[in-house]
Design an enzyme around this catalytic site. Structure first.
Site, PDB file in Angstrom:
ATOM      1  N   GLU A   1      -9.507  -9.578  -8.812  1.00 10.35           N
ATOM      2  CA  GLU A   1      -7.736  -8.445  -8.582  1.00 10.35           C
ATOM      3  C   GLU A   1      -6.650  -8.658  -9.115  1.00 10.35           C
ATOM      4  O   GLU A   1      -6.546  -7.929  -9.372  1.00 10.35           O
ATOM      5  CB  GLU A   1      -8.041  -9.006  -7.153  1.00 10.35           C
ATOM      6  CG  GLU A   1      -8.755  -8.186  -5.858  1.00 10.35           C
ATOM      7  CD  GLU A   1      -9.302  -8.258  -4.169  1.00 10.35           C
ATOM      8  OE1 GLU A   1      -7.937  -9.278  -4.224  1.00 10.35           O
ATOM      9  OE2 GLU A   1      -9.434  -8.563  -3.679  1.00 10.35           O
TER      10      GLU A   1
ATOM     11  N   PHE B   1     -15.203   4.417   7.577  1.00 12.87           N
ATOM     12  CA  PHE B   1     -14.208   4.889   6.867  1.00 12.87           C
ATOM     13  C   PHE B   1     -13.825   4.941   5.281  1.00 12.87           C
ATOM     14  O   PHE B   1     -12.625   4.721   4.791  1.00 12.87           O
ATOM     15  CB  PHE B   1     -13.083   3.739   7.802  1.00 12.87           C
ATOM     16  CG  PHE B   1     -13.434   2.730   8.224  1.00 12.87           C
ATOM     17  CD1 PHE B   1     -12.536   2.139   6.422  1.00 12.87           C
ATOM     18  CD2 PHE B   1     -13.968   1.579   8.644  1.00 12.87           C
ATOM     19  CE1 PHE B   1     -13.356   0.581   6.022  1.00 12.87           C
ATOM     20  CE2 PHE B   1     -14.541   0.800   8.355  1.00 12.87           C
ATOM     21  CZ  PHE B   1     -14.171  -0.367   6.969  1.00 12.87           C
TER      22      PHE B   1
ATOM     23  N   ARG C   1       2.171  -6.962   8.424  1.00  6.58           N
ATOM     24  CA  ARG C   1       1.995  -5.822   9.682  1.00  6.58           C
ATOM     25  C   ARG C   1       2.238  -5.037  10.985  1.00  6.58           C
ATOM     26  O   ARG C   1       2.196  -4.206  11.023  1.00  6.58           O
ATOM     27  CB  ARG C   1       0.000  -6.063   9.365  1.00  6.58           C
ATOM     28  CG  ARG C   1      -0.807  -5.850   8.345  1.00  6.58           C
ATOM     29  CD  ARG C   1      -1.716  -6.206   7.884  1.00  6.58           C
ATOM     30  NE  ARG C   1      -2.789  -5.655   6.722  1.00  6.58           N
ATOM     31  CZ  ARG C   1      -3.307  -6.364   6.147  1.00  6.58           C
ATOM     32  NH1 ARG C   1      -4.310  -7.436   6.642  1.00  6.58           N
ATOM     33  NH2 ARG C   1      -4.418  -5.327   5.951  1.00  6.58           N
TER      34      ARG C   1
ATOM     35  N   HIS D   1      -2.204  -5.256   1.174  1.00  5.85           N
ATOM     36  CA  HIS D   1      -3.394  -5.553   1.019  1.00  5.85           C
ATOM     37  C   HIS D   1      -3.632  -7.954   0.848  1.00  5.85           C
ATOM     38  O   HIS D   1      -2.094  -7.742  -0.325  1.00  5.85           O
ATOM     39  CB  HIS D   1      -4.038  -4.660   0.068  1.00  5.85           C
ATOM     40  CG  HIS D   1      -5.274  -6.068  -0.735  1.00  5.85           C
ATOM     41  ND1 HIS D   1      -6.285  -6.114  -0.181  1.00  5.85           N
ATOM     42  CD2 HIS D   1      -5.434  -7.235  -1.570  1.00  5.85           C
ATOM     43  CE1 HIS D   1      -7.590  -7.160  -0.622  1.00  5.85           C
ATOM     44  NE2 HIS D   1      -6.678  -7.720  -2.503  1.00  5.85           N
TER      45      HIS D   1
ATOM     46  N   ASN E   1      -1.870  -0.146   7.085  1.00  2.00           N
ATOM     47  CA  ASN E   1      -1.594  -1.158   7.150  1.00  2.00           C
ATOM     48  C   ASN E   1      -0.602  -1.622   6.442  1.00  2.00           C
ATOM     49  O   ASN E   1      -1.118  -2.889   6.180  1.00  2.00           O
ATOM     50  CB  ASN E   1      -3.037  -1.700   8.095  1.00  2.00           C
ATOM     51  CG  ASN E   1      -3.688  -1.718   7.062  1.00  2.00           C
ATOM     52  OD1 ASN E   1      -3.356  -1.923   5.382  1.00  2.00           O
ATOM     53  ND2 ASN E   1      -5.036  -2.620   7.097  1.00  2.00           N
TER      54      ASN E   1
ATOM     55  N   LYS F   1       0.426  -1.178  -0.070  1.00  4.05           N
ATOM     56  CA  LYS F   1       0.041  -0.258  -0.306  1.00  4.05           C
ATOM     57  C   LYS F   1       0.754   1.349  -0.194  1.00  4.05           C
ATOM     58  O   LYS F   1       2.127   1.387   0.471  1.00  4.05           O
ATOM     59  CB  LYS F   1      -1.171  -0.241   1.068  1.00  4.05           C
ATOM     60  CG  LYS F   1      -2.209  -1.368   0.927  1.00  4.05           C
ATOM     61  CD  LYS F   1      -3.189  -0.648   2.111  1.00  4.05           C
ATOM     62  CE  LYS F   1      -4.224  -2.137   2.386  1.00  4.05           C
ATOM     63  NZ  LYS F   1      -4.919  -2.027   3.481  1.00  4.05           N
TER      64      LYS F   1
ATOM     65  N   TYR G   1     -12.578  -1.384  -2.490  1.00  6.17           N
ATOM     66  CA  TYR G   1     -13.686  -1.350  -1.542  1.00  6.17           C
ATOM     67  C   TYR G   1     -15.184  -1.465  -2.287  1.00  6.17           C
ATOM     68  O   TYR G   1     -15.578  -0.615  -0.308  1.00  6.17           O
ATOM     69  CB  TYR G   1     -12.584  -0.526  -1.124  1.00  6.17           C
ATOM     70  CG  TYR G   1     -11.111  -0.684  -0.333  1.00  6.17           C
ATOM     71  CD1 TYR G   1     -10.724  -2.556   0.156  1.00  6.17           C
ATOM     72  CD2 TYR G   1     -10.027  -1.032  -0.986  1.00  6.17           C
ATOM     73  CE1 TYR G   1      -9.669  -2.134   0.759  1.00  6.17           C
ATOM     74  CE2 TYR G   1      -8.403  -0.891  -0.488  1.00  6.17           C
ATOM     75  CZ  TYR G   1      -8.356  -2.288   0.041  1.00  6.17           C
ATOM     76  OH  TYR G   1      -7.274  -2.772   0.745  1.00  6.17           O
TER      77      TYR G   1
ATOM     78  N   THR H   1      -5.554  -6.841  10.617  1.00  5.03           N
ATOM     79  CA  THR H   1      -5.839  -6.059  10.247  1.00  5.03           C
ATOM     80  C   THR H   1      -5.520  -4.578  10.700  1.00  5.03           C
ATOM     81  O   THR H   1      -4.973  -3.853   9.836  1.00  5.03           O
ATOM     82  CB  THR H   1      -6.856  -5.429   9.656  1.00  5.03           C
ATOM     83  OG1 THR H   1      -7.648  -7.027   8.812  1.00  5.03           O
ATOM     84  CG2 THR H   1      -7.486  -4.270   8.991  1.00  5.03           C
TER      85      THR H   1
ATOM     86  N   ARG I   1      -2.522 -14.305   3.718  1.00  5.43           N
ATOM     87  CA  ARG I   1      -3.123 -13.690   5.012  1.00  5.43           C
ATOM     88  C   ARG I   1      -2.156 -13.665   6.058  1.00  5.43           C
ATOM     89  O   ARG I   1      -2.327 -12.907   7.662  1.00  5.43           O
ATOM     90  CB  ARG I   1      -4.479 -14.406   5.802  1.00  5.43           C
ATOM     91  CG  ARG I   1      -5.470 -14.034   4.083  1.00  5.43           C
ATOM     92  CD  ARG I   1      -6.079 -12.535   3.600  1.00  5.43           C
ATOM     93  NE  ARG I   1      -7.151 -12.527   5.257  1.00  5.43           N
ATOM     94  CZ  ARG I   1      -7.521 -10.646   4.692  1.00  5.43           C
ATOM     95  NH1 ARG I   1      -7.769 -10.083   4.196  1.00  5.43           N
ATOM     96  NH2 ARG I   1      -7.987 -10.545   5.765  1.00  5.43           N
TER      97      ARG I   1
HETATM   98  P1  ATP Z   1      -7.422  -5.689   3.300  1.00  5.26           P
HETATM   99  O1  ATP Z   1      -8.855  -5.871   2.147  1.00  5.26           O
HETATM  100  O2  ATP Z   1      -6.523  -4.285   2.753  1.00  5.26           O
HETATM  101  O3  ATP Z   1      -6.285  -6.898   2.974  1.00  5.26           O
HETATM  102  P2  ATP Z   1      -8.935  -6.517   5.393  1.00  5.26           P
HETATM  103  O4  ATP Z   1      -9.097  -7.409   4.777  1.00  5.26           O
HETATM  104  O5  ATP Z   1      -7.048  -7.178   6.699  1.00  5.26           O
HETATM  105  O6  ATP Z   1      -7.885  -5.629   4.184  1.00  5.26           O
HETATM  106  P3  ATP Z   1     -10.566  -5.447   5.357  1.00  5.26           P
HETATM  107  O7  ATP Z   1     -11.736  -5.755   6.268  1.00  5.26           O
HETATM  108  O8  ATP Z   1     -10.824  -6.359   4.017  1.00  5.26           O
HETATM  109  O9  ATP Z   1      -9.602  -5.999   6.210  1.00  5.26           O
HETATM  110  O10 ATP Z   1     -10.478  -3.818   5.218  1.00  5.26           O
HETATM  111  C1  ATP Z   1     -10.289  -2.941   4.479  1.00  5.26           C
HETATM  112  C2  ATP Z   1      -9.055  -2.718   4.832  1.00  5.26           C
HETATM  113  O11 ATP Z   1      -9.436  -1.320   5.328  1.00  5.26           O
HETATM  114  C3  ATP Z   1      -8.279  -2.199   5.747  1.00  5.26           C
HETATM  115  O12 ATP Z   1      -6.862  -3.212   5.304  1.00  5.26           O
HETATM  116  C4  ATP Z   1      -8.241  -0.706   5.870  1.00  5.26           C
HETATM  117  O13 ATP Z   1      -7.345  -0.870   5.488  1.00  5.26           O
HETATM  118  C5  ATP Z   1      -8.957  -0.623   6.337  1.00  5.26           C
HETATM  119  N1  ATP Z   1      -9.508  -0.425   7.727  1.00  5.26           N
HETATM  120  C6  ATP Z   1     -10.559  -1.395   7.291  1.00  5.26           C
HETATM  121  N2  ATP Z   1     -11.593  -1.367   8.976  1.00  5.26           N
HETATM  122  C7  ATP Z   1     -10.992  -0.019   9.464  1.00  5.26           C
HETATM  123  C8  ATP Z   1     -11.604   0.629  11.195  1.00  5.26           C
HETATM  124  N3  ATP Z   1     -12.407   0.461  11.413  1.00  5.26           N
HETATM  125  N4  ATP Z   1     -10.908   1.909  11.013  1.00  5.26           N
HETATM  126  C9  ATP Z   1     -10.420   2.583   9.358  1.00  5.26           C
HETATM  127  N5  ATP Z   1      -9.660   1.390   8.252  1.00  5.26           N
HETATM  128  C10 ATP Z   1     -10.171   0.327   8.481  1.00  5.26           C
HETATM  129 MG    MG Z   2     -10.137  -7.430   2.656  1.00  2.00          MG
END
Ligand code: ATP
Ligand code: MG
Length: 139
Positions: free
Chosen positions: A128, A59, A104, A117, A114, A11, A51, A93, A87
């Site tokens: 993707e 957010f 992370r 992805h 973070n 990212k 997203y 996350t 993962r």
């Molecule tokens: P990614 O999809 O980026 O790999 P993830 O699968 O671990 O991350 P998701 O639940 O898909 O988590 O959320 C996508 C992204 O949205 C997270 O990586 C984070 O950057 C952001 N995000 C998720 N929850 C929050 C939150 N509560 N506050 C701020 N940002 C958030």
């Molecule tokens: Mg995700």
């Protein structure tokens, strides 16, 4: 059923902080083969679509702004059980909850910024990866 491919992005925070090389080393040292790789940047529309599942979350705007704010590294990775194993390698996350030794834990600065992805399913990994790479860019 397990898959052998996942999709990742390093990212904008991790790219800006100079962590591309270290993160790619962790990925290859963990046994993932690089199928596709490039430095690119998401448009706002790309980030909104990527997203879209989070469109109703508070957010979302911040997430879209951040993900389109600078270059990312996009990659398709191959390994047995790739989605789940990747993962595990990246960690939770929220970096405060990420296990020791995960990407992370080492490189993320916050829940929003973070570092990496990782696809959450075989189906999304294919969607993707194919969004970023044509067939002739997948080796
Ligand atoms: P990614 O999809 O980026 O790999 P993830 O699968 O671990 O991350 P998701 O639940 O898909 O988590 O959320 C996508 C992204 O949205 C997270 O990586 C984070 O950057 C952001 N995000 C998720 N929850 C929050 C939150 N509560 N506050 C701020 N940002 C958030
Ligand atoms: Mg995700």
């Amino acid at each position: 059923m397990t898959t052998n491919r996942t999709f990742t992005m390093i990212k904008p925070d991790a790219v800006a902080n100079g962590h591309i090389g270290n993160i790619l080393a962790m990925i290859t040292n963990a046994g993932f083969r690089i199928v596709s790789l490039k430095l690119t940047q998401l448009t706002v529309a790309d980030a909104q679509a990527f997203y879209a599942v989070h469109a109703q979350r508070p957010f979302y705007g911040e997430l879209v702004d951040f993900m389109s704010s600078g270059p990312i590294v996009a990659a398709i990775l191959e390994k047995e059980n790739a989605v789940a194993d990747f993962r595990t390698l990246i960690g939770a996350t929220n970096p405060a909850e990420a296990a020791e030794g995960t990407i992370r834990k080492l490189y993320a600065t916050s829940m929003g910024e973070n570092a990496v992805h990782g696809s959450d399913s075989d189906e999304n990994a294919a969607i993707e990866g194919n969004f970023h790479f044509s067939g002739r860019e997948q080796f």
